[in-house]
Write a protein that holds these residues in place. Structure first.
Motif, PDB file in Angstrom:
ATOM      1  N   UNK A   3       8.283 -11.975  -2.166  1.00 55.02           N
ATOM      2  CA  UNK A   3       8.175 -12.087  -0.702  1.00 55.02           C
ATOM      3  C   UNK A   3       9.536 -12.090   0.004  1.00 55.02           C
ATOM      4  N   UNK A   4      10.506 -12.807  -0.551  1.00 53.25           N
ATOM      5  CA  UNK A   4      11.843 -12.814   0.047  1.00 53.25           C
ATOM      6  C   UNK A   4      12.493 -11.435  -0.071  1.00 53.25           C
ATOM      7  N   UNK A   5      12.225 -10.758  -1.193  1.00 55.11           N
ATOM      8  CA  UNK A   5      12.756  -9.403  -1.382  1.00 55.11           C
ATOM      9  C   UNK A   5      12.185  -8.446  -0.350  1.00 55.11           C
ATOM     10  N   UNK A   6      10.882  -8.527  -0.120  1.00 61.68           N
ATOM     11  CA  UNK A   6      10.255  -7.613   0.835  1.00 61.68           C
ATOM     12  C   UNK A   6      10.724  -7.888   2.260  1.00 61.68           C
ATOM     13  N   UNK A  38       0.807  -1.216   0.000  1.00 58.20           N
ATOM     14  CA  UNK A  38       0.000   0.000   0.000  1.00 58.20           C
ATOM     15  C   UNK A  38       0.840   1.266   0.000  1.00 58.20           C
ATOM     16  N   UNK A  39       2.164   1.114  -0.108  1.00 62.64           N
ATOM     17  CA  UNK A  39       3.028   2.284  -0.154  1.00 62.64           C
ATOM     18  C   UNK A  39       4.423   1.925  -0.601  1.00 62.64           C
ATOM     19  N   UNK A  40       5.267   2.919  -0.736  1.00 61.19           N
ATOM     20  CA  UNK A  40       6.627   2.745  -1.238  1.00 61.19           C
ATOM     21  C   UNK A  40       7.622   2.264  -0.192  1.00 61.19           C
ATOM     22  N   UNK A  41       7.369   2.558   1.072  1.00 65.33           N
ATOM     23  CA  UNK A  41       8.340   2.264   2.130  1.00 65.33           C
ATOM     24  C   UNK A  41       8.429   0.758   2.402  1.00 65.33           C
ATOM     25  N   UNK A  42       9.526   0.346   2.966  1.00 67.37           N
ATOM     26  CA  UNK A  42       9.822  -1.071   3.185  1.00 67.37           C
ATOM     27  C   UNK A  42       8.816  -1.777   4.082  1.00 67.37           C
ATOM     28  N   UNK A  43       8.145  -1.058   4.954  1.00 64.86           N
ATOM     29  CA  UNK A  43       7.207  -1.683   5.885  1.00 64.86           C
ATOM     30  C   UNK A  43       5.752  -1.531   5.459  1.00 64.86           C
ATOM     31  N   UNK A  44       5.531  -1.054   4.250  1.00 63.48           N
ATOM     32  CA  UNK A  44       4.170  -0.841   3.759  1.00 63.48           C
ATOM     33  C   UNK A  44       3.718  -1.989   2.855  1.00 63.48           C
ATOM     34  N   UNK A  91      12.875  -5.263   4.388  1.00 62.97           N
ATOM     35  CA  UNK A  91      12.425  -4.839   5.717  1.00 62.97           C
ATOM     36  C   UNK A  91      13.532  -5.035   6.741  1.00 62.97           C
ATOM     37  N   UNK A  92      14.233  -6.159   6.666  1.00 58.60           N
ATOM     38  CA  UNK A  92      15.338  -6.423   7.596  1.00 58.60           C
ATOM     39  C   UNK A  92      16.438  -5.386   7.433  1.00 58.60           C
ATOM     40  N   UNK A 141       5.077  -6.797   7.381  1.00 52.43           N
ATOM     41  CA  UNK A 141       4.306  -6.856   8.632  1.00 52.43           C
ATOM     42  C   UNK A 141       4.445  -8.210   9.305  1.00 52.43           C
ATOM     43  N   UNK A 142       4.344  -9.278   8.526  1.00 53.07           N
ATOM     44  CA  UNK A 142       4.534 -10.625   9.070  1.00 53.07           C
ATOM     45  C   UNK A 142       5.952 -10.797   9.603  1.00 53.07           C
ATOM     46  N   UNK A 143       6.904 -10.247   8.879  1.00 55.52           N
ATOM     47  CA  UNK A 143       8.307 -10.344   9.266  1.00 55.52           C
ATOM     48  C   UNK A 143       8.566  -9.644  10.604  1.00 55.52           C
ATOM     49  N   UNK A 144       7.981  -8.472  10.802  1.00 49.90           N
ATOM     50  CA  UNK A 144       8.146  -7.760  12.069  1.00 49.90           C
ATOM     51  C   UNK A 144       7.626  -8.594  13.233  1.00 49.90           C
TER      52      UNK A 144
END
Length: 129
Positions: A47-50, A4-10, A54-55, A15-18
């Motif tokens: 998914x692995x990229x995101x 839903x956005x450009x940032x790594x946590x969007x 995020x990490x 979200x699952x990773x956090x």
């Protein structure tokens, strides 16, 4: 792509990773996610990229929160974690480079009109490292 956005946590994967990092209470899942990105030969799926991005962004934010866009959940997580382990900045730089240049995530952003905006946002983490 649940984004839903450009940032790594969007996105949903971040979200699952956090949640995984919170459950672990350590940087281990972040290190593993970055290693997976770096060590994947061939096609790196979104998914692995995101997760890797995020990490890497979390590591960058731990070094310089003012330069990196993080979600409220990521900021709260940074407050509870110890400093990132040695070599995590190196892993983060390599991870961001791989995702920016050779990944399904990069291809997905290229399909739309926001590729350069996404790259600019992602490079903020790289600058913080």
């Amino acid at each position: 792509m649940g984004t839903w956005g450009l940032a790594a946590f969007e996105n949903d994967d971040a979200g699952d990773f956090l949640y995984e990092i919170e459950e672990a209470g350590s940087w281990v899942p972040a290190v593993q996610a970055m290693q997976k990105v770096i060590l994947t030969f061939g096609y790196l799926e979104a998914p692995e990229s995101q997760r890797g991005l995020a990490a890497a962004t979390l590591v960058a934010a731990a070094r310089s929160r003012s330069e990196v866009t993080v979600s409220e959940d990521a900021a709260a997580l940074l407050d509870m974690l110890p400093p990132p382990p040695p070599l995590s900045a190196w892993l983060a730089k390599r991870t961001i480079g791989r995702v920016l240049n050779r990944s399904e995530l990069q291809e997905l952003w290229a399909e739309g009109s926001e590729l350069e905006d996404w790259r600019t946002e992602t490079r903020k983490a790289l600058k913080a490292l």
